[in-house]
Motif scaffolding. Structure first.
Motif, PDB file in Angstrom:
ATOM      1  N   LEU A   1      32.791  35.642  41.876  1.00 23.66           N
ATOM      2  CA  LEU A   1      33.837  36.471  42.392  1.00 23.66           C
ATOM      3  C   LEU A   1      34.924  35.586  42.639  1.00 23.66           C
ATOM      4  O   LEU A   1      34.931  34.490  43.173  1.00 23.66           O
ATOM      5  N   CYS A   2      36.232  36.285  42.388  1.00 26.07           N
ATOM      6  CA  CYS A   2      37.501  35.637  42.667  1.00 26.07           C
ATOM      7  C   CYS A   2      37.695  35.041  43.963  1.00 26.07           C
ATOM      8  O   CYS A   2      36.979  35.934  44.906  1.00 26.07           O
ATOM      9  N   ARG A   3      38.589  34.257  44.403  1.00 23.24           N
ATOM     10  CA  ARG A   3      38.616  33.719  45.683  1.00 23.24           C
ATOM     11  C   ARG A   3      39.452  34.750  46.729  1.00 23.24           C
ATOM     12  O   ARG A   3      39.158  34.925  47.747  1.00 23.24           O
ATOM     13  N   HIS A   4      40.331  35.576  46.336  1.00 23.62           N
ATOM     14  CA  HIS A   4      41.030  36.540  46.781  1.00 23.62           C
ATOM     15  C   HIS A   4      40.035  37.567  47.086  1.00 23.62           C
ATOM     16  O   HIS A   4      40.172  38.186  48.444  1.00 23.62           O
ATOM     17  N   CYS A   5      39.256  37.988  46.243  1.00 20.56           N
ATOM     18  CA  CYS A   5      38.494  39.224  46.511  1.00 20.56           C
ATOM     19  C   CYS A   5      37.134  38.746  47.461  1.00 20.56           C
ATOM     20  O   CYS A   5      36.943  39.377  48.639  1.00 20.56           O
ATOM     21  N   SER A   6      36.915  37.719  47.406  1.00 22.36           N
ATOM     22  CA  SER A   6      35.797  36.913  48.384  1.00 22.36           C
ATOM     23  C   SER A   6      36.519  36.886  49.998  1.00 22.36           C
ATOM     24  O   SER A   6      35.646  37.224  50.585  1.00 22.36           O
ATOM     25  N   LYS A   7      37.698  36.463  49.947  1.00 19.77           N
ATOM     26  CA  LYS A   7      38.340  36.414  51.306  1.00 19.77           C
ATOM     27  C   LYS A   7      38.309  37.760  52.090  1.00 19.77           C
ATOM     28  O   LYS A   7      38.054  38.202  53.057  1.00 19.77           O
TER      29      LYS A   7
ATOM     30  N   ILE B   1      36.390  42.867  34.967  1.00 21.82           N
ATOM     31  CA  ILE B   1      36.520  41.516  34.236  1.00 21.82           C
ATOM     32  C   ILE B   1      37.382  41.658  33.316  1.00 21.82           C
ATOM     33  O   ILE B   1      37.720  42.603  32.680  1.00 21.82           O
ATOM     34  N   THR B   2      38.319  40.327  33.403  1.00 19.79           N
ATOM     35  CA  THR B   2      39.438  40.428  32.141  1.00 19.79           C
ATOM     36  C   THR B   2      38.862  39.708  31.021  1.00 19.79           C
ATOM     37  O   THR B   2      37.620  39.070  30.923  1.00 19.79           O
ATOM     38  N   ARG B   3      39.399  39.820  29.930  1.00 19.83           N
ATOM     39  CA  ARG B   3      38.972  39.470  28.535  1.00 19.83           C
ATOM     40  C   ARG B   3      39.004  37.918  28.633  1.00 19.83           C
ATOM     41  O   ARG B   3      37.936  37.095  28.020  1.00 19.83           O
ATOM     42  N   THR B   4      39.699  37.054  29.471  1.00 17.38           N
ATOM     43  CA  THR B   4      39.763  35.744  29.183  1.00 17.38           C
ATOM     44  C   THR B   4      39.374  35.045  30.431  1.00 17.38           C
ATOM     45  O   THR B   4      39.218  33.810  30.562  1.00 17.38           O
ATOM     46  N   GLY B   5      39.214  35.616  31.464  1.00 13.61           N
ATOM     47  CA  GLY B   5      38.818  35.019  32.879  1.00 13.61           C
ATOM     48  C   GLY B   5      37.411  34.532  33.003  1.00 13.61           C
ATOM     49  O   GLY B   5      36.565  34.992  32.202  1.00 13.61           O
ATOM     50  N   LYS B   6      37.045  34.000  33.966  1.00 14.71           N
ATOM     51  CA  LYS B   6      35.800  33.672  34.487  1.00 14.71           C
ATOM     52  C   LYS B   6      35.381  34.354  35.855  1.00 14.71           C
ATOM     53  O   LYS B   6      34.168  33.889  36.182  1.00 14.71           O
TER      54      LYS B   6
ATOM     55  N   LYS C   1      35.558  47.421  33.270  1.00 17.37           N
ATOM     56  CA  LYS C   1      34.349  47.677  34.203  1.00 17.37           C
ATOM     57  C   LYS C   1      33.145  47.328  34.043  1.00 17.37           C
ATOM     58  O   LYS C   1      32.761  47.930  32.820  1.00 17.37           O
ATOM     59  N   VAL C   2      32.537  46.511  34.728  1.00 14.95           N
ATOM     60  CA  VAL C   2      30.910  46.438  34.584  1.00 14.95           C
ATOM     61  C   VAL C   2      30.395  46.465  35.782  1.00 14.95           C
ATOM     62  O   VAL C   2      30.883  46.449  37.078  1.00 14.95           O
TER      63      VAL C   2
ATOM     64  N   ASP D   1      43.350  46.234  45.857  1.00 13.61           N
ATOM     65  CA  ASP D   1      44.927  45.983  45.458  1.00 13.61           C
ATOM     66  C   ASP D   1      45.464  44.717  46.203  1.00 13.61           C
ATOM     67  O   ASP D   1      46.470  44.348  45.868  1.00 13.61           O
ATOM     68  N   ASP D   2      44.543  43.981  47.034  1.00 11.96           N
ATOM     69  CA  ASP D   2      45.051  42.815  47.841  1.00 11.96           C
ATOM     70  C   ASP D   2      44.838  41.684  46.890  1.00 11.96           C
ATOM     71  O   ASP D   2      45.299  40.596  46.996  1.00 11.96           O
ATOM     72  N   CYS D   3      43.934  41.801  45.878  1.00 14.61           N
ATOM     73  CA  CYS D   3      43.845  40.693  44.883  1.00 14.61           C
ATOM     74  C   CYS D   3      44.836  40.887  43.795  1.00 14.61           C
ATOM     75  O   CYS D   3      44.924  41.932  43.310  1.00 14.61           O
ATOM     76  N   PRO D   4      45.467  39.828  43.400  1.00  9.08           N
ATOM     77  CA  PRO D   4      46.851  39.814  42.578  1.00  9.08           C
ATOM     78  C   PRO D   4      46.337  40.281  41.103  1.00  9.08           C
ATOM     79  O   PRO D   4      46.936  40.999  40.361  1.00  9.08           O
ATOM     80  N   THR D   5      45.207  39.753  40.802  1.00 13.11           N
ATOM     81  CA  THR D   5      44.555  40.208  39.385  1.00 13.11           C
ATOM     82  C   THR D   5      44.257  41.570  39.387  1.00 13.11           C
ATOM     83  O   THR D   5      44.882  42.499  38.508  1.00 13.11           O
ATOM     84  N   THR D   6      43.579  42.018  40.386  1.00  7.00           N
ATOM     85  CA  THR D   6      43.081  43.695  40.500  1.00  7.00           C
ATOM     86  C   THR D   6      44.583  44.343  40.616  1.00  7.00           C
ATOM     87  O   THR D   6      44.656  45.465  39.722  1.00  7.00           O
ATOM     88  N   ALA D   7      45.364  43.870  41.267  1.00  5.77           N
ATOM     89  CA  ALA D   7      46.812  44.699  41.286  1.00  5.77           C
ATOM     90  C   ALA D   7      47.374  44.862  39.881  1.00  5.77           C
ATOM     91  O   ALA D   7      47.914  45.791  39.548  1.00  5.77           O
TER      92      ALA D   7
END
Length: 91
Positions: free
Chosen positions: A51-57, A9-14, A38-39, A21-27
């Motif tokens: 769950l973010c849409r990239h990770c969900s897909k 989880i990022t500090r400012t994200g929801k 990490k949590v 690494d297919d998720c742009p944020t995780t990359a």
């Protein structure tokens, strides 16, 4: 591909992000350009993250790959096509 039960989880994200690494944020997290912690996935959900849409897909695609031919067999059975008629077709 999702591994384990820890997520980022990022500090400012929801949203929370899988170690994928297919998720742009995780990359960006893995490169060190975005700060995250990490949590456990269950904890992230309790905290109100989704769950973010990239990770969900990617997760849905991974599940479909794991099901492989079993998924096709279930589809054929649901359509009323029995294994014996398929076997006759190919022999």
């Amino acid at each position: 591909m999702h591994h384990g039960d820890e997520v980022y989880i990022t500090r400012t994200g929801k949203y929370y992000h899988y170690f994928d690494d297919d998720c742009p944020t995780t990359a960006r997290i893995l490169k060190g350009t975005t700060a995250a912690r990490k949590v456990k996935e269950e904890e992230a959900k309790r905290m109100g993250y989704t769950l973010c849409r990239h990770c969900s897909k990617e997760y849905a695609e991974d599940l479909a790959e794991r099901q492989g031919c079993g998924g096709v067999a279930m589809l054929l059975l649901a359509a009323g096509i029995g294994a014996s008629s398929i076997f006759k077709f190919f022999t």
